[in-house]
Scaffold this motif. Sequence first.
Motif, PDB file in Angstrom:
ATOM      1  N   MET A   1       0.860  -1.168   0.000  1.00  0.00           N
ATOM      2  CA  MET A   1       0.000   0.000   0.000  1.00  0.00           C
ATOM      3  C   MET A   1       0.907   1.232   0.000  1.00  0.00           C
ATOM      4  SD  MET A   1      -3.234   0.999   2.431  1.00  0.00           S
ATOM      5  CE  MET A   1      -2.605   0.050   3.766  1.00  0.00           C
ATOM      6  N   GLU A   2       0.482   2.243  -0.657  1.00  0.00           N
ATOM      7  CA  GLU A   2       1.277   3.451  -0.764  1.00  0.00           C
ATOM      8  C   GLU A   2       0.959   4.407   0.385  1.00  0.00           C
ATOM      9  OE1 GLU A   2       1.167   4.914  -4.883  1.00  0.00           O
ATOM     10  OE2 GLU A   2       0.383   2.925  -5.356  1.00  0.00           O
ATOM     11  N   ASN A   3       1.978   5.150   0.805  1.00  0.00           N
ATOM     12  CA  ASN A   3       1.836   6.038   1.952  1.00  0.00           C
ATOM     13  C   ASN A   3       0.686   7.031   1.802  1.00  0.00           C
ATOM     14  OD1 ASN A   3       2.727   6.905   4.553  1.00  0.00           O
ATOM     15  ND2 ASN A   3       3.551   8.721   3.551  1.00  0.00           N
ATOM     16  N   ARG A   4       0.479   7.567   0.589  1.00  0.00           N
ATOM     17  CA  ARG A   4      -0.604   8.542   0.389  1.00  0.00           C
ATOM     18  C   ARG A   4      -1.972   7.904   0.634  1.00  0.00           C
ATOM     19  NH1 ARG A   4       0.272  11.305  -5.176  1.00  0.00           N
ATOM     20  NH2 ARG A   4      -1.744  12.187  -4.626  1.00  0.00           N
ATOM     21  N   ILE A   5      -2.113   6.623   0.328  1.00  0.00           N
ATOM     22  CA  ILE A   5      -3.370   5.925   0.598  1.00  0.00           C
ATOM     23  C   ILE A   5      -3.542   5.752   2.102  1.00  0.00           C
ATOM     24  CG2 ILE A   5      -4.658   3.780   0.267  1.00  0.00           C
ATOM     25  CD1 ILE A   5      -3.214   3.544  -2.487  1.00  0.00           C
ATOM     26  N   VAL A   6      -2.468   5.437   2.780  1.00  0.00           N
ATOM     27  CA  VAL A   6      -2.503   5.305   4.240  1.00  0.00           C
ATOM     28  C   VAL A   6      -2.964   6.623   4.865  1.00  0.00           C
ATOM     29  CG1 VAL A   6      -1.087   4.968   6.308  1.00  0.00           C
ATOM     30  CG2 VAL A   6      -0.752   3.503   4.311  1.00  0.00           C
ATOM     31  N   VAL A   7      -2.394   7.719   4.430  1.00  0.00           N
ATOM     32  CA  VAL A   7      -2.752   9.034   4.969  1.00  0.00           C
ATOM     33  C   VAL A   7      -4.229   9.336   4.706  1.00  0.00           C
ATOM     34  CG1 VAL A   7      -2.343  11.529   4.726  1.00  0.00           C
ATOM     35  CG2 VAL A   7      -0.405   9.941   4.851  1.00  0.00           C
ATOM     36  N   LEU A   8      -4.698   9.059   3.503  1.00  0.00           N
ATOM     37  CA  LEU A   8      -6.103   9.288   3.165  1.00  0.00           C
ATOM     38  C   LEU A   8      -7.017   8.495   4.098  1.00  0.00           C
ATOM     39  CD1 LEU A   8      -8.397  10.324   1.287  1.00  0.00           C
ATOM     40  CD2 LEU A   8      -8.023   8.247  -0.057  1.00  0.00           C
ATOM     41  N   LEU A   9      -6.725   7.222   4.282  1.00  0.00           N
ATOM     42  CA  LEU A   9      -7.567   6.384   5.138  1.00  0.00           C
ATOM     43  C   LEU A   9      -7.527   6.851   6.592  1.00  0.00           C
ATOM     44  CD1 LEU A   9      -6.827   2.857   3.625  1.00  0.00           C
ATOM     45  CD2 LEU A   9      -8.855   4.286   3.278  1.00  0.00           C
ATOM     46  N   ARG A  10      -6.360   7.214   7.057  1.00  0.00           N
ATOM     47  CA  ARG A  10      -6.249   7.722   8.429  1.00  0.00           C
ATOM     48  C   ARG A  10      -7.016   9.032   8.590  1.00  0.00           C
ATOM     49  NH1 ARG A  10       0.132   6.252   9.369  1.00  0.00           N
ATOM     50  NH2 ARG A  10      -0.216   4.079   9.971  1.00  0.00           N
ATOM     51  N   ASN A  11      -6.952   9.899   7.598  1.00  0.00           N
ATOM     52  CA  ASN A  11      -7.694  11.161   7.650  1.00  0.00           C
ATOM     53  C   ASN A  11      -9.198  10.943   7.668  1.00  0.00           C
ATOM     54  OD1 ASN A  11      -5.370  12.707   7.734  1.00  0.00           O
ATOM     55  ND2 ASN A  11      -5.372  13.147   5.550  1.00  0.00           N
ATOM     56  N   GLU A  12      -9.635   9.791   7.187  1.00  0.00           N
ATOM     57  CA  GLU A  12     -11.055   9.443   7.192  1.00  0.00           C
ATOM     58  C   GLU A  12     -11.412   8.581   8.404  1.00  0.00           C
ATOM     59  OE1 GLU A  12     -13.452  10.539   5.112  1.00  0.00           O
ATOM     60  OE2 GLU A  12     -11.931  11.827   4.170  1.00  0.00           O
ATOM     61  N   SER A  13     -10.541   8.588   9.399  1.00  0.00           N
ATOM     62  CA  SER A  13     -10.740   7.921  10.698  1.00  0.00           C
ATOM     63  C   SER A  13     -10.627   6.402  10.662  1.00  0.00           C
ATOM     64  CB  SER A  13     -12.088   8.329  11.308  1.00  0.00           C
ATOM     65  OG  SER A  13     -12.103   9.723  11.506  1.00  0.00           O
ATOM     66  N   TYR A  14      -9.973   5.854   9.649  1.00  0.00           N
ATOM     67  CA  TYR A  14      -9.689   4.416   9.649  1.00  0.00           C
ATOM     68  C   TYR A  14      -8.394   4.181  10.413  1.00  0.00           C
ATOM     69  CZ  TYR A  14     -13.348   3.427   6.280  1.00  0.00           C
ATOM     70  OH  TYR A  14     -14.570   3.286   5.668  1.00  0.00           O
ATOM     71  N   ALA A  15      -8.393   3.182  11.255  1.00  0.00           N
ATOM     72  CA  ALA A  15      -7.174   2.802  11.963  1.00  0.00           C
ATOM     73  C   ALA A  15      -6.355   1.948  11.000  1.00  0.00           C
ATOM     74  CB  ALA A  15      -7.512   2.018  13.224  1.00  0.00           C
ATOM     75  N   VAL A  16      -5.204   2.447  10.599  1.00  0.00           N
ATOM     76  CA  VAL A  16      -4.383   1.757   9.611  1.00  0.00           C
ATOM     77  C   VAL A  16      -3.014   1.488  10.202  1.00  0.00           C
ATOM     78  CG1 VAL A  16      -3.323   1.924   7.323  1.00  0.00           C
ATOM     79  CG2 VAL A  16      -5.585   2.919   7.721  1.00  0.00           C
ATOM     80  N   ARG A  17      -2.627   0.221  10.178  1.00  0.00           N
ATOM     81  CA  ARG A  17      -1.254  -0.151  10.533  1.00  0.00           C
ATOM     82  C   ARG A  17      -0.548  -0.443   9.219  1.00  0.00           C
ATOM     83  NH1 ARG A  17      -0.196  -4.556  14.424  1.00  0.00           N
ATOM     84  NH2 ARG A  17      -1.689  -5.741  13.211  1.00  0.00           N
ATOM     85  N   TYR A  18       0.451   0.335   8.908  1.00  0.00           N
ATOM     86  CA  TYR A  18       1.172   0.247   7.646  1.00  0.00           C
ATOM     87  C   TYR A  18       2.480  -0.481   7.902  1.00  0.00           C
ATOM     88  CZ  TYR A  18       3.214   2.146   3.270  1.00  0.00           C
ATOM     89  OH  TYR A  18       3.792   2.314   2.035  1.00  0.00           O
ATOM     90  N   ILE A  19       2.597  -1.688   7.378  1.00  0.00           N
ATOM     91  CA  ILE A  19       3.743  -2.555   7.666  1.00  0.00           C
ATOM     92  C   ILE A  19       5.066  -1.850   7.374  1.00  0.00           C
ATOM     93  CG2 ILE A  19       4.921  -4.685   6.952  1.00  0.00           C
ATOM     94  CD1 ILE A  19       2.499  -5.130   8.779  1.00  0.00           C
ATOM     95  N   ALA A  20       5.138  -1.078   6.314  1.00  0.00           N
ATOM     96  CA  ALA A  20       6.386  -0.394   5.957  1.00  0.00           C
ATOM     97  C   ALA A  20       6.848   0.571   7.044  1.00  0.00           C
ATOM     98  CB  ALA A  20       6.217   0.351   4.636  1.00  0.00           C
ATOM     99  N   GLU A  21       5.957   1.005   7.907  1.00  0.00           N
ATOM    100  CA  GLU A  21       6.324   1.938   8.973  1.00  0.00           C
ATOM    101  C   GLU A  21       6.993   1.251  10.161  1.00  0.00           C
ATOM    102  OE1 GLU A  21       2.914   5.387   8.549  1.00  0.00           O
ATOM    103  OE2 GLU A  21       2.484   3.669   9.835  1.00  0.00           O
ATOM    104  N   PHE A  22       6.692  -0.032  10.364  1.00  0.00           N
ATOM    105  CA  PHE A  22       7.233  -0.655  11.573  1.00  0.00           C
ATOM    106  C   PHE A  22       7.824  -2.042  11.383  1.00  0.00           C
ATOM    107  CE2 PHE A  22       2.767  -1.812  11.449  1.00  0.00           C
ATOM    108  CZ  PHE A  22       2.773  -3.154  11.782  1.00  0.00           C
ATOM    109  N   ALA A  23       7.585  -2.689  10.274  1.00  0.00           N
ATOM    110  CA  ALA A  23       8.125  -4.043  10.101  1.00  0.00           C
ATOM    111  C   ALA A  23       8.431  -4.323   8.634  1.00  0.00           C
ATOM    112  CB  ALA A  23       7.149  -5.066  10.654  1.00  0.00           C
ATOM    113  N   SER A  24       9.051  -3.387   7.985  1.00  0.00           N
ATOM    114  CA  SER A  24       9.397  -3.561   6.577  1.00  0.00           C
ATOM    115  C   SER A  24      10.255  -4.810   6.412  1.00  0.00           C
ATOM    116  CB  SER A  24      10.157  -2.332   6.083  1.00  0.00           C
ATOM    117  OG  SER A  24      10.421  -2.450   4.717  1.00  0.00           O
ATOM    118  N   GLY A  25       9.953  -5.582   5.387  1.00  0.00           N
ATOM    119  CA  GLY A  25      10.734  -6.790   5.126  1.00  0.00           C
ATOM    120  C   GLY A  25      10.208  -8.038   5.800  1.00  0.00           C
ATOM    121  N   THR A  26       9.153  -7.921   6.597  1.00  0.00           N
ATOM    122  CA  THR A  26       8.604  -9.098   7.258  1.00  0.00           C
ATOM    123  C   THR A  26       7.940 -10.013   6.226  1.00  0.00           C
ATOM    124  OG1 THR A  26       7.313  -9.847   9.160  1.00  0.00           O
ATOM    125  CG2 THR A  26       6.338  -8.131   7.818  1.00  0.00           C
ATOM    126  N   THR A  27       7.795 -11.267   6.544  1.00  0.00           N
ATOM    127  CA  THR A  27       7.215 -12.219   5.601  1.00  0.00           C
ATOM    128  C   THR A  27       5.708 -12.017   5.476  1.00  0.00           C
ATOM    129  OG1 THR A  27       6.737 -13.917   7.254  1.00  0.00           O
ATOM    130  CG2 THR A  27       8.944 -13.953   6.235  1.00  0.00           C
TER     131      THR A  27
END
Length: 108
Positions: A1-27
């Motif tokens: 998922m792209e960061n701009r999509i994450v921001v859009l969803l968060r701005n619309e009050s969706y709780a989004v955990r974006y793997i690239a922010e905290f666990a990039s490279g995980t399986t």
Amino acid sequence: MENRIVVLLRNESYAVRYIAEFASGTTDENVLAEAVDAAELLLTADKDFGELHFHQGLAHQGVLLYRLPKLTTAEKGELILRTLRTYETELTGSFSVLAPTKIRIRKR
């Protein structure tokens, strides 16, 4: 998922955990397990999650695979947001594929 999509969803009050922010490279298996543990819908452009579900039988709380290659990031974000709003209850527990003009929702 792209960061701009994450921001859009968060701005619309969706709780989004974006793997690239905290666990990039995980399986993919770990990503799916985290979503199951958190009882969250997994939003992805990675077709490998279909393999994990349909061929390996791994459990999930719901997967929304988006196949939107020719859309801009802004168009993808708006379509994903509209899909979440429209099909929220149907997406839970389903493996769904979002294309530019349709959505296919498969219950377990």
